[in-house]
Motif scaffolding. Structure first.
Motif, mmCIF file in Angstrom:
data_model
loop_
_atom_site.group_PDB
_atom_site.id
_atom_site.type_symbol
_atom_site.label_atom_id
_atom_site.label_comp_id
_atom_site.label_asym_id
_atom_site.label_seq_id
_atom_site.Cartn_x
_atom_site.Cartn_y
_atom_site.Cartn_z
ATOM 1 N N UNK A 167 0.829 -1.201 0.000
ATOM 2 C CA UNK A 167 0.000 0.000 0.000
ATOM 3 C C UNK A 167 0.867 1.256 0.000
ATOM 4 N N UNK A 168 1.935 1.230 0.795
ATOM 5 C CA UNK A 168 2.843 2.379 0.830
ATOM 6 C C UNK A 168 3.517 2.583 -0.519
ATOM 7 N N UNK A 169 3.895 1.473 -1.177
ATOM 8 C CA UNK A 169 4.526 1.589 -2.490
ATOM 9 C C UNK A 169 3.564 2.198 -3.507
ATOM 10 N N UNK A 170 2.297 1.809 -3.470
ATOM 11 C CA UNK A 170 1.317 2.376 -4.396
ATOM 12 C C UNK A 170 1.085 3.859 -4.119
ATOM 13 N N UNK A 171 1.038 4.213 -2.834
ATOM 14 C CA UNK A 171 0.838 5.624 -2.481
ATOM 15 C C UNK A 171 2.014 6.494 -2.919
ATOM 16 N N UNK A 172 3.196 5.895 -3.009
ATOM 17 C CA UNK A 172 4.386 6.663 -3.383
ATOM 18 C C UNK A 172 4.479 6.906 -4.892
ATOM 19 N N UNK A 173 3.732 6.165 -5.675
ATOM 20 C CA UNK A 173 3.783 6.337 -7.125
ATOM 21 C C UNK A 173 3.022 7.586 -7.545
#
Length: 292
Positions: A167-173
């Motif tokens: 989820x954090x990786x998706x939010x960082x995109x």
């Protein structure tokens, strides 16, 4: 989550403390009398505070109270029984013709109180009983079931961390809205696929180590009974006897319909006081409780 504390409930063996928690649950289930529910709630909260797990009970209460309020409202709106009409709402889709009665409202509040008390009692049980000790005790009964439960409880935190990282990786995109349904579904799909891959790897590892052919676990070492085992077991048996007495003697009977009737006798008062006193008796001696 279970953490070892310096308390008699943590010092007692897991099976004994489980009986203690289940006895409190049984007392909450045998009657919706407000005095009895209040006594069980007070006993559970006081035991939790003395055992150092008051924060766990507070978190459980934050979950249980909104659910209890919802149950009380639904019962008042849906139940058509009761003679004392408080409010006549007329036709209310999808409930039909609605009359809110005193009896339905009080019954809903008592059901809500029971839900909160049961959740508190179970929260106390979960916070004071070592799950690994319970599984060690069950492995001779069903080794595969105990092993499955151990793996499941160990894998849940791992999968939770995986989901947070994804989820954090998706939010960082850049340009990705994390609140979109498609993004959430992608996270769930990735976590599910990862869980299946981990399950296959764990199963292969266990098979190579011979767990597929093992039948029963080794007999655990017999430990002598401590004073805390005896005191908690005595309290659990006494609370269980009170629950049985309440269920058979009708000393805390509540009949909400058609007209509210709450049976309160001197025996009811004695029972409420006895529940609190007996539940807290194991905390009278804290010698040898150990620590984290």
């Amino acid at each position: 989550m279970y953490r070892r504390r310096a308390s008699p409930l943590h010092a007692a063996r897991a099976g004994v403390t489980s009986l203690y928690g289940l006895a409190l649950v049984a007392l909450a289930l045998v009657s919706t009398h407000p005095l009895l529910l209040g006594a069980v709630a007070l006993a559970a909260v006081a035991a939790g505070v003395l055992a150092g797990v008051g924060g766990d009970l507070a978190r459980a209460a934050r979950f249980a109270v909104p659910l209890a309020v919802l149950l009380a409202l639904v019962n008042a709106l849906v139940v058509r029984e009761g003679l004392t009409v408080l409010v006549s709402l007329g036709e209310v889709p999808p409930f039909g013709f609605v009359d809110i009665t005193l009896e339905a409202l009080v019954a809903g509040l008592l059901i809500a109180a029971r839900v909160v008390v049961v959740v508190l009692a179970f929260a106390l049980l979960v916070a004071t009983v070592d799950p690994d000790a319970v599984l060690r005790g069950l492995r001779r009964v069903s080794f595969r079931s105990a092993l499955t439960a151990v793996l499941a409880t160990r894998m849940v935190p791992v999968l939770t961390r995986d989901a947070r990282r994804m989820d954090l990786a998706l939010r960082s995109r850049p340009g990705v809205d994390p609140t979109r349904t498609g993004v959430r579904i992608a996270v769930v799909r990735a976590v599910t696929a990862g869980a299946l891959d981990r399950a296959v790897d764990v199963a292969a590892t266990l098979e190579l180590r011979g767990y597929a052919t093992r039948r029963r676990g080794a007999r655990p070492a017999r430990l002598p009974w401590s004073r805390h085992d005896a005191s908690v077991l005595a309290a659990a048996l006494a609370l269980g006897a009170m629950a049985l007495w309440t269920a058979t003697a009708g000393i805390a009977a509540v009949e909400p319909y058609p007209r509210l009737a709450v049976t309160t006798t001197p025996a009811t008062l004695v029972l409420a006081v006895a529940v609190v006193v007996v539940a807290l008796l194991p905390f009278a001696s804290r010698r040898g409780v150990g620590g984290p």
